[in-house]
Structures are given as C-alpha cells and as structure tokens.
Design an enzyme around this catalytic site. Structure first.
Site, PDB file in Angstrom:
ATOM      1  N   CYS A 279       0.809  -1.224   0.000  1.00  0.00           N
ATOM      2  CA  CYS A 279       0.000   0.000   0.000  1.00  0.00           C
ATOM      3  C   CYS A 279       0.843   1.277   0.000  1.00  0.00           C
ATOM      4  O   CYS A 279       0.619   2.189  -0.814  1.00  0.00           O
ATOM      5  CB  CYS A 279      -0.982  -0.008   1.165  1.00  0.00           C
ATOM      6  SG  CYS A 279      -0.243   0.091   2.815  1.00  0.00           S
ATOM      7  N   HIS A 327      -2.683   1.291   6.978  1.00  0.00           N
ATOM      8  CA  HIS A 327      -3.013   1.204   5.544  1.00  0.00           C
ATOM      9  C   HIS A 327      -3.146   2.613   4.979  1.00  0.00           C
ATOM     10  O   HIS A 327      -3.539   3.549   5.686  1.00  0.00           O
ATOM     11  CB  HIS A 327      -4.321   0.434   5.334  1.00  0.00           C
ATOM     12  CG  HIS A 327      -4.592   0.119   3.885  1.00  0.00           C
ATOM     13  ND1 HIS A 327      -3.839  -0.779   3.163  1.00  0.00           N
ATOM     14  CD2 HIS A 327      -5.522   0.614   3.014  1.00  0.00           C
ATOM     15  CE1 HIS A 327      -4.306  -0.857   1.931  1.00  0.00           C
ATOM     16  NE2 HIS A 327      -5.313  -0.009   1.794  1.00  0.00           N
ATOM     17  N   HIS A 339      -5.750   1.867  -4.424  1.00  0.00           N
ATOM     18  CA  HIS A 339      -4.856   1.333  -3.387  1.00  0.00           C
ATOM     19  C   HIS A 339      -4.461  -0.097  -3.705  1.00  0.00           C
ATOM     20  O   HIS A 339      -5.053  -0.763  -4.566  1.00  0.00           O
ATOM     21  CB  HIS A 339      -5.513   1.415  -2.001  1.00  0.00           C
ATOM     22  CG  HIS A 339      -6.651   0.445  -1.798  1.00  0.00           C
ATOM     23  ND1 HIS A 339      -6.896  -0.189  -0.597  1.00  0.00           N
ATOM     24  CD2 HIS A 339      -7.623  -0.008  -2.642  1.00  0.00           C
ATOM     25  CE1 HIS A 339      -7.956  -0.970  -0.699  1.00  0.00           C
ATOM     26  NE2 HIS A 339      -8.424  -0.886  -1.923  1.00  0.00           N
TER      27      HIS A 339
END
Length: 365
Positions: A279, A327, A339
């Site tokens: 990520c 994240h 993402h």
C-alpha cells in the site's frame, strides 16, 4: 459439504486466533506456538457434517481474515521502516568511510610536511644565536634568518594543531561509523523479525481460506463486498462528498496518473514497483514520480505529512486508515481511492469510506 467441515473451520479459527500479532514498530517481537488442536471423534465429525455452515460462520471467518491481514500490514510497515533506516545508515557508513580515507590522506601529507620542517630546523637550529651572528656575512643576513626561523616556528605550531585536529576528526569518524554499524545490525534484526511475522500472518490467512469450499469462498467474497459497500454507503450518506470540492494540484494529477496506471498489478509486501506494490509502496512511488518524495511507510506518512480536513481533501491526497495508520490509499476524486489492498489482491479502485478512516495527509503541502 465435506465431512467435518464446520468443525474444521472452528478449529482453524481457534488455532489462527492463537497466532501472536506484531506490536507497533520498535516493540519487541514475540513468538508463540499455537496449541495443537484436539482431533475430533468420528461421531462429532458426523454431527458436524450434518450441520450446514451459516452466514454467521462465514462472517466469523471474514473478520478473522481481516485481523490476520491487518496484522500482516502492521508487520509490513515495521519491515519497510527497518528497510528504509538500513538504507540511510548504509549511505551514512559509506560517507563516513570516504571521510576517513580523505582524513588519513590529509594526515599523511601533514606528517610529511612536519618532518620536512623538523629537518630544516635541525640544520639551522643547532648553533646559539651569538655563533650564528659571527658566522653570518652581515648582521642583516642574520636578522633575516632569525625572522625566517620565527615564521617557521609559527608555521610548525599551526601544522601541529592541524594534525591534532585531523587526528581527532578521524577518531570521531571511526566512532560514528561503529555506531552506525550497530544501528544497522539492530535494524537488520528488526527487519528479519518483521518478515517472519508477515509470513506467519499471511500463511495463517491462506490456510484458513484454503479450508473453505468453493461455494463458501464465493460467499466470503460476497460478504467482503457487502461490508465494504455498507461502510462506503454510510460514509456517503453523511453528505461528506458534497463538501469535497477541491481540485487536484499539478503534482497531484501526476501522482494520480501514476497510481491509476498500476491498476491490476499484484500486491506484494515490501514491494515498490514496478511489477508489484504494497500500500505505501504504491503511494510513495506515485508521489516520487510527481517530483515530491515522501516517507516510505503509511505510519511515517501519517506522522510527517501535513494533515488536512476530509472536506478539504483533493485528488492526490493520501487517506490513512485504521487507528494504527497501517493502511494508506490515494484519493482520486468522486469518493473513490486507488490502493494496493492486501496479499492475494491487485491494485484497484475502491470507495474512500470502505475502511475506517484515521485522517488525510497532503504530500505537496
């Protein structure tokens, strides 16, 4: 459904729950051995076989998988942080090595000059002043010589001071290099521990998923989509999208173009492209391509970049998710993000509110 399937899922969930999770970066890493599940009897297996797996059972598996992949994401951030520190420390060690080499060369040259000065003084400094005056051709020649001697003495003192300073610098460079090596070794150990934790969490998740039959995996995927849809709907129902009206900056447009061009590429922990990403690898590389380097990990992006209100965010800004900033995704406008979700998935577009939002940061503030 296979014999004892429900019992197998229950055992798997209990075993996976015993896996040790990774603490925040910098904390100690512990290793706990999961208890060995007690084998079920044939009678209980038959009873399990006759009982269908309910949506509640699958939902429990979904939540367990979310926890496992979340813990893997936390460990990935710890790994990436250690990797980034190791890179900086290695560069510092290389720079210190260059300074040591240059310092030693300078010291050798100073010693040579000092030796030449000492030899010159020895040749002329062995006689008293009265004898040198009598042997000189003229008083002026003597005075000139005396002046040169004084100049030589001052130069020698300056030379000795410079040698002393250079020797002290070399000593400090060596001490700094030793300290950096110690830190580098510590980061290598932290990185290895984080890698072990990542692999453990992902293996546990994959094992849990492998115990589901095809129809159950399909139902699991449906439940995951439903959970994301419900979270996104609740976020949009708040009216937040009506408030978000900022346009992307020139750099933000470039970052969005880079990130969306990676759609379809696989998630891989620790990866920064070009073939795969995690990520923060995706977001950091997207902004690097736009000419604005940012921290490597989602936690450091949250700590170091400028925070902006959600209603003020614009395409290219980064949305940080979960309370531990484990994240990160890039906002691309119209309530959507791009993402790299988790292992087994690819870079994709999703709803910005599909996960718990911690906050928004702006790389090009």
């Amino acid at each position: 459904m296979g014999t004892g399937k429900r019992g197998l899922i229950a055992v798997a969930v209990s075993v996976i729950g015993a896996v040790t999770v990774l603490a925040a970066p910098g904390a100690a890493f512990a290793s706990v051995t999961a208890p060995t599940p007690t084998p079920t009897s044939s009678a209980s297996a038959s009873a399990d076989a006759s009982t269908p797996v309910t949506n509640k059972d699958i939902e429990a598996v979904r939540k367990q998988l979310d926890e496992l992949y979340h813990d893997a994401a936390v460990a990935t951030d710890a790994y990436n942080a250690a990797e980034e520190k190791a890179r900086r420390q290695s560069a510092q060690i290389v720079e210190l090595a260059r300074k040591i080499v240059k310092g030693q060369e300078k010291l050798d040259a100073l010693k040579k000059r000092a030796g030449a000065a000492a030899a010159a003084q020895y040749r002329t400094g062995g006689l008293p002043d009265e004898a040198q005056l009598m042997l000189s051709d003229s008083p002026q020649q003597f005075l000139d010589g005396t002046g040169r001697v004084l100049q030589g003495q001052r130069a020698t003192k300056a030379l000795i001071a410079e040698m002393t300073s250079t020797q002290q610098d070399l000593k400090q460079y060596a001490a700094d290099a030793s300290a950096q090596w110690t830190k580098l070794e510590a980061n290598r150990k932290a990185r290895a521990a984080a890698q072990k934790q990542i692999e453990k969490q992902i293996a546990a998740a994959e094992k849990l998923e492998s115990q589901l039959e095809e129809k159950e995996r399909e139902r699991l995927a449906e439940l995951e989509e439903q959970a994301a849809y419900q979270a996104q709907s609740a976020w949009l129902d708040s009216g937040i999208l009506d408030e978000i009206k900022s346009n992307a900056s020139a750099a933000g447009k470039l970052a969005v173009e880079y990130a969306t061009a990676q759609i379809g590429k696989p998630y891989e922990w620790g990866a920064e492209g070009p073939g795969s990403y995690d990520c923060s690898g995706l977001t950091s590389q997207a902004w690097a391509s736009a000419g604005s380097p940012i921290p490597r990990t989602s936690q450091e992006q949250w700590k170091q970049l400028k925070h902006v209100d959600i209603k003020d965010m614009r395409p290219g800004d980064l949305i940080i998710y979960f309370d531990d900033a484990s994240h990160v995704a890039m906002y691309i406008g119209e309530g959507a993000i791009v993402h790299a979700p988790r292992p087994g998935r690819t870079v994709t577009i999703a709803g910005a509110g599909s996960m718990p939002i911690l906050g928004v940061v702006r790389p090009d503030a």
